[in-house]
Every structure is written in C-alpha cells, then in structure tokens.
Design a protein around this motif. Structure first.
Motif, PDB file in Angstrom:
ATOM      1  N   VAL A 140       0.899  -1.088   0.142  1.00  0.00           N
ATOM      2  CA  VAL A 140      -0.095   0.096   0.046  1.00  0.00           C
ATOM      3  C   VAL A 140       0.810   1.210  -0.006  1.00  0.00           C
ATOM      4  O   VAL A 140       0.662   2.093  -0.985  1.00  0.00           O
ATOM      5  CB  VAL A 140      -0.872  -0.059   1.311  1.00  0.00           C
ATOM      6  CG1 VAL A 140      -1.535   1.302   1.580  1.00  0.00           C
ATOM      7  CG2 VAL A 140      -1.963  -1.089   1.143  1.00  0.00           C
ATOM      8  N   ILE A 141       1.922   1.290   0.750  1.00  0.00           N
ATOM      9  CA  ILE A 141       2.599   2.620   0.988  1.00  0.00           C
ATOM     10  C   ILE A 141       3.378   2.801  -0.269  1.00  0.00           C
ATOM     11  O   ILE A 141       3.783   3.900  -0.780  1.00  0.00           O
ATOM     12  CB  ILE A 141       3.541   2.601   2.604  1.00  0.00           C
ATOM     13  CG1 ILE A 141       4.116   3.986   2.452  1.00  0.00           C
ATOM     14  CG2 ILE A 141       4.654   1.735   2.289  1.00  0.00           C
ATOM     15  CD1 ILE A 141       2.819   5.132   3.028  1.00  0.00           C
ATOM     16  N   CYS A 142       3.864   1.617  -0.805  1.00  0.00           N
ATOM     17  CA  CYS A 142       4.439   1.706  -2.026  1.00  0.00           C
ATOM     18  C   CYS A 142       3.975   2.150  -3.268  1.00  0.00           C
ATOM     19  O   CYS A 142       4.514   2.819  -4.030  1.00  0.00           O
ATOM     20  CB  CYS A 142       5.598   0.238  -2.451  1.00  0.00           C
ATOM     21  SG  CYS A 142       6.908   0.064  -1.289  1.00  0.00           S
ATOM     22  N   GLU A 143       2.536   1.658  -3.313  1.00  0.00           N
ATOM     23  CA  GLU A 143       1.895   2.118  -4.475  1.00  0.00           C
ATOM     24  C   GLU A 143       1.672   3.692  -4.302  1.00  0.00           C
ATOM     25  O   GLU A 143       1.687   4.437  -5.398  1.00  0.00           O
ATOM     26  CB  GLU A 143       0.418   1.498  -4.651  1.00  0.00           C
ATOM     27  CG  GLU A 143       0.611   0.087  -4.944  1.00  0.00           C
ATOM     28  CD  GLU A 143      -0.500  -0.767  -5.420  1.00  0.00           C
ATOM     29  OE1 GLU A 143      -1.722  -0.124  -5.348  1.00  0.00           O
ATOM     30  OE2 GLU A 143      -0.495  -1.754  -6.034  1.00  0.00           O
ATOM     31  N   ASP A 162      13.373  -5.796  -0.460  1.00  0.00           N
ATOM     32  CA  ASP A 162      14.520  -5.205   0.080  1.00  0.00           C
ATOM     33  C   ASP A 162      13.816  -4.130   1.074  1.00  0.00           C
ATOM     34  O   ASP A 162      14.584  -4.132   2.035  1.00  0.00           O
ATOM     35  CB  ASP A 162      15.376  -4.550  -1.089  1.00  0.00           C
ATOM     36  CG  ASP A 162      16.120  -5.569  -1.933  1.00  0.00           C
ATOM     37  OD1 ASP A 162      16.560  -6.662  -1.182  1.00  0.00           O
ATOM     38  OD2 ASP A 162      16.310  -5.250  -2.724  1.00  0.00           O
ATOM     39  N   LEU A 163      12.920  -3.468   0.932  1.00  0.00           N
ATOM     40  CA  LEU A 163      12.550  -2.322   1.520  1.00  0.00           C
ATOM     41  C   LEU A 163      11.834  -2.884   2.977  1.00  0.00           C
ATOM     42  O   LEU A 163      12.074  -2.380   4.068  1.00  0.00           O
ATOM     43  CB  LEU A 163      11.387  -1.594   0.933  1.00  0.00           C
ATOM     44  CG  LEU A 163      11.925  -0.182   0.635  1.00  0.00           C
ATOM     45  CD1 LEU A 163      12.753  -0.284  -0.566  1.00  0.00           C
ATOM     46  CD2 LEU A 163      10.653   0.529   0.013  1.00  0.00           C
ATOM     47  N   GLN A 164      11.195  -4.269   2.672  1.00  0.00           N
ATOM     48  CA  GLN A 164      10.681  -4.808   3.947  1.00  0.00           C
ATOM     49  C   GLN A 164      11.806  -5.209   4.965  1.00  0.00           C
ATOM     50  O   GLN A 164      11.708  -5.154   6.110  1.00  0.00           O
ATOM     51  CB  GLN A 164       9.782  -6.104   3.574  1.00  0.00           C
ATOM     52  CG  GLN A 164       8.467  -5.854   3.013  1.00  0.00           C
ATOM     53  CD  GLN A 164       7.898  -7.110   2.672  1.00  0.00           C
ATOM     54  OE1 GLN A 164       7.941  -8.241   3.613  1.00  0.00           O
ATOM     55  NE2 GLN A 164       7.130  -7.201   1.822  1.00  0.00           N
ATOM     56  N   TYR A 200      18.963   3.739  -1.446  1.00  0.00           N
ATOM     57  CA  TYR A 200      17.904   3.473  -2.248  1.00  0.00           C
ATOM     58  C   TYR A 200      17.021   4.609  -2.664  1.00  0.00           C
ATOM     59  O   TYR A 200      16.633   4.892  -3.795  1.00  0.00           O
ATOM     60  CB  TYR A 200      17.012   2.067  -1.855  1.00  0.00           C
ATOM     61  CG  TYR A 200      15.999   1.697  -2.837  1.00  0.00           C
ATOM     62  CD1 TYR A 200      16.102   1.490  -4.245  1.00  0.00           C
ATOM     63  CD2 TYR A 200      14.637   2.171  -2.402  1.00  0.00           C
ATOM     64  CE1 TYR A 200      15.185   1.040  -4.998  1.00  0.00           C
ATOM     65  CE2 TYR A 200      13.585   1.797  -3.285  1.00  0.00           C
ATOM     66  CZ  TYR A 200      13.935   1.417  -4.532  1.00  0.00           C
ATOM     67  OH  TYR A 200      13.091   1.180  -5.256  1.00  0.00           O
ATOM     68  N   LEU A 201      16.512   5.103  -1.523  1.00  0.00           N
ATOM     69  CA  LEU A 201      15.346   6.136  -1.655  1.00  0.00           C
ATOM     70  C   LEU A 201      15.928   7.556  -2.489  1.00  0.00           C
ATOM     71  O   LEU A 201      15.311   8.056  -3.155  1.00  0.00           O
ATOM     72  CB  LEU A 201      14.607   6.658  -0.713  1.00  0.00           C
ATOM     73  CG  LEU A 201      13.788   5.659  -0.089  1.00  0.00           C
ATOM     74  CD1 LEU A 201      13.075   5.814   1.231  1.00  0.00           C
ATOM     75  CD2 LEU A 201      12.540   5.130  -1.122  1.00  0.00           C
ATOM     76  N   LEU A 216       8.113   8.270   5.439  1.00  0.00           N
ATOM     77  CA  LEU A 216       6.596   7.906   4.944  1.00  0.00           C
ATOM     78  C   LEU A 216       6.998   6.278   4.863  1.00  0.00           C
ATOM     79  O   LEU A 216       6.072   5.470   5.283  1.00  0.00           O
ATOM     80  CB  LEU A 216       6.245   8.406   3.918  1.00  0.00           C
ATOM     81  CG  LEU A 216       5.986  10.061   3.986  1.00  0.00           C
ATOM     82  CD1 LEU A 216       5.701  10.549   2.754  1.00  0.00           C
ATOM     83  CD2 LEU A 216       4.883  10.131   5.092  1.00  0.00           C
ATOM     84  N   VAL A 217       8.134   5.973   4.374  1.00  0.00           N
ATOM     85  CA  VAL A 217       8.245   4.285   4.060  1.00  0.00           C
ATOM     86  C   VAL A 217       8.252   3.814   5.539  1.00  0.00           C
ATOM     87  O   VAL A 217       7.498   2.816   5.703  1.00  0.00           O
ATOM     88  CB  VAL A 217       9.339   4.203   3.312  1.00  0.00           C
ATOM     89  CG1 VAL A 217       9.822   2.493   3.345  1.00  0.00           C
ATOM     90  CG2 VAL A 217       9.474   4.515   2.015  1.00  0.00           C
TER      91      VAL A 217
END
Ligand code: HEM
Length: 405
Positions: free
Chosen positions: A152-155, A166-168, A192-193, A235-236
């Motif tokens: 959800v947050i990635c979308e 990787d983000l998880q 990455y961001l 936010l991520v």
C-alpha cells in the motif's frame, strides 16, 4: 511512588515477553519512571494515559534531538535519538519547521484519501490470500501482515514492485535495537530512496514522491534536499512497520480469543470499531521516540532536568484507561475505547486514517477468506520483534480450513 531504577530495561526480549505485566507493575508504582532502554540509554518513561497526553503536548519537551545529539553519542546512547537514521523530517522537528514539513504531505493523508484506497487494499489482500488459502496453514506475518502495508505505501509513494522485499527487510532491521546491521539497513534504505528520487526527478510518475520533488524543485525555500529524503524515508518506515504490527497484534489477539474472532466473522460491520479496541489492547508503537526537556520541568510530580529524555509507553497507556481487570480483557464490541496508539498533540499520527482503513479492510478480507483460523500450535508462546519502539509478533503460524480450487 516514582521509580529511579536503572535496572529496569525496557525493550529487551525478556521485557517484551512480559510487557503487559511489567507495565502493570510500573503503573501500580507511579505514572513516570527512570528506566533504561535496550541500548542502555536512560529515559523517563511515562506509563499512564493522562500523564502521557500531558507529556506528548508539553511545550518544554522538544522532538528535535540535534541540540542533545553530541552528549548522547558521547555516552554511547543511540536509541533515544530515534530518527538519527532519518533526520530532516516532521517527526524530529518542532514548530514552525514541523508545521511547514507536515503541511506539505498532509493532503495525501486525509480521511477521504484513505477511503478512496479501501477497494485497492481489499484487492491486494485477496491476492495475498489467494496464495495461501489452498494450503490450510501459513505464517500470516510473512504471507499477509508484512507484505500488505508495504504494497500500500509503495503504491502511494511510487516505489516499484521489484524492490519491495528489500524495503521490507531494511525497515524491519532498521527498527531493531541499535547494532551494525540496524545502521547498515537504514543506510541502504536512505541510499535506495535517494536513487529513486533522482530517477523520479528525470521521469516524474504522478505519485506522492514525484509531487514532493515538484515542491522541492519549484520552490527551494520550502523543502531542502535533506528534508526531501528525510520525508521519503519517514513515510516508508512510519507507513509500513507500524501497520504491520497493528495487523499482527490484532490477529494475535483474535487467535487468543476465538470467540471474539467468531463475532467479527459473523458481523464484519463491527470491524472498524474493533480496530480501536486492538489499538488500545496492544498498541503497535510501544514507546514513542524520545522528547528532550528544553529546560528543567516537573512532570507527574517528578523533576526532569534540561536535556533529559522523556518517552511515553503507549502500549501501557492503552491499558490504563479502564479498571485493571477490565483493561486486560479484549472486547471487540467495546464502546469508544480510549488509547494513545497514534500519539497526541501536533505530532498526532499523520497516517492514522490510512492505518485504520488498512487494518479494517485487511481484517475484513482475511476473516472472510480463512475460516476456522487457529494457532498451528496452541501451546507455543508468541515471540515479539526485538524492536525498541514498535511492538509486534515475529511470526503468526496458523492453520485453517483449506479452500478448494
Ligand atoms: C497502526 C499504524 C500506525 C501507528 C500505531 C502509528 C503511530 C504513530 C505515533 C504514535 C506517532 C507519533 C509519534 C510521536 O509523537 O513521537 C506517529 C507519527 C507519525 N506517523 Fe504514524 N502510525 C501508524 C501508521 C502510519 C501510517 C500508515 C503512516 C503513513 C505514512 C504514518 C505516518 C506518520 C507520520 C508522518 C508521523 C509524524 C507526524 C508528525 O511528526 O507530525 N503512520 N505515528
């Protein structure tokens, strides 16, 4: 009586395993205690609801750790900087900077914006459960509570699908107690961001990160490079790990109380109100990041010296709003349970509407898809994540009636 007991270690595996009993003991002794967090940092910990509200809105408690950072680092204390991995954001700023940083993203997180995401969240939930429903068993953390909020947050932000695993990992390790791996995870997330923001600057994609870049590029005075990256990282992390633990704690509570799960399965319309009870019963942010006294002050009758750290145990505050025997009882039909799970004051959680919608939609789909949900091994104890600030299960091994194709 307030305790000055440096031997109380909050956030250790032992404390986590018995958190509610330990907090009940602390509440019985007084509203605020001098404790140590898992990395040895000394902190004043507020364990009661009313004093928690007062501390969270106290004008002499600052969220900006920078003036105190050198002294804390020299003392080897890192966790209380909570945010050093993602500086330059609203969570670690005081007004007026806080007001400016929060206003830039607040439109994306209104109740209306969250409502519009509900159908997509239900769709994502179905897709995740399609993969496990025929098996009759699963670890719901790996299969559902962790991937759903990340998707959800990635979308919303516009993070491509192939890097979500990787983000998880980076957010989970980044929220752990301080260690070389924890710092490496936050650095990987930052780098990455930073790269993703560069890509989106070259090719805007209409998502929230692209909008933030536009604010930054169109009007340099409003969002610096550090603030742009700090906001993206915040936010991520804030938009993911917390919601993972809300879903995880809610499911752990329902697995421990099958009669309450049966009520919600029969009456899904009760689920949005039940989410408030889950937030009260086992708050997913166990203790707030620290605030720092800008001058000497008194809190709950206790003298706090300038520069000392104060945190609020939100998991404890939720159990302080009812008489002791009642507060440890889960009741999914409880009328307006009071809690501090989303904080209070100007830093009140920006993502609260999204978190509520996400939890309700996720639980609605899960309870409808996995009938007769039960612990795989009813005698096994829940293991809690070794995280300083958040509270959630490591795994949720369950069995259920398998769906036939
Ligand atoms: C169950 C899920 C969630 C819980 C329990 C939670 C809890 C909290 C709490 C307690 C705070 C205040 C911290 C403090 O005062 O020190 C906070 C702030 C914040 N949360 Fe959440 N959160 C959740 C979900 C989300 C989501 C989905 C987002 C979306 C991006 C989000 C974004 C934020 C942000 C940006 C702040 C900083 C607000 C500010 O400093 O003004 N949170 N959250």
């Amino acid at each position: 009586m307030t305790t000055r007991d440096d031997t109380i270690l909050v956030g250790t595996p032992d404390f986590k395993a018995h958190a509610h009993a330990r907090y009940a003991e602390l509440r019985a002794r007084g509203p605020i205690h001098r404790v140590r967090s898992a990395d040895g940092s000394a902190v004043w910990l507020v364990v009661e609801y009313e004093l928690g509200r007062e501390a969270l809105a106290h004008p002499k408690l600052s969220k900006d750790p920078e003036p105190f950072a050198e002294r804390l680092r020299a003392a080897g204390q890192h966790i209380m900087l909570a945010g050093s991995g993602f500086g330059g954001n609203m969570l670690t700023a005081d007004p007026p900077e806080h007001t400016r940083l929060r206003r830039l993203v607040s439109k994306a997180f209104t109740a209306g914006a969250a409502e519009r995401l509900a159908p997509r969240i239900e769709q994502l939930s179905h897709t995740l459960l399609d993969a496990v429903a025929p098996a009759g068993q699963a670890d719901l953390v790996a299969a559902f509570t962790r991937p759903l909020p990340m998707a959800v947050i990635c979308e919303l932000l516009g993070v491509p699908g192939e890097r979500r695993a990787d983000l998880q990992r980076w957010t989970r390790e980044g929220m752990s107690n301080p260690s070389a791996e924890q710092r490496a995870a936050l650095l990987s997330l930052n780098s990455y961001l930073r790269g993703l923001l560069d890509d989106k600057r070259r090719t805007p994609t209409g998502d929230l990160l692209s909008q933030l870049i536009r604010v930054h590029d169109d009007d340099h005075g409003r969002l610096s490079d550090t603030e742009l990256l700090g906001t993206a990282v915040l936010l991520v992390v804030a938009g993911h790990e917390t919601t993972v633990n809300l879903l995880g704690n809610a499911l752990a509570a329902l697995l421990d109380h099958p009669e309450q799960a049966a009520r919600l399965t029969a009456r899904p319309d009760l689920i949005p109100a039940a989410v408030e009870e889950f937030l009260r019963y086992d708050a997913p942010v166990e203790t707030t990041p620290a605030r720092f006294a800008t001058e000497d002050l008194t809190l709950g009758g206790q003298r706090i010296k300038a520069g000392q750290a104060v945190a609020v145990a939100l998991t404890s505050a939720g159990r302080d709003t009812l008489p002791p025997d009642e507060s440890c009882r889960l009741d999914v039909t409880r009328a307006e349970p009071r809690h501090l799970a989303f904080g209070h004051g100007v830093h009140y959680c920006l993502g609260a509407p999204l978190a509520r919608i996400e939890a309700a939609a996720g639980l609605r789909v899960l309870l409808s898809r996995l009938p007769d949900l039960a612990w795989a091994d009813p005698s096994a104890q829940v293991r809690w994540l070794p995280a300083g600030i958040t509270r959630g299960p490591v795994a949720l091994p369950v069995r259920f009636t398998a769906a036939t194709a």
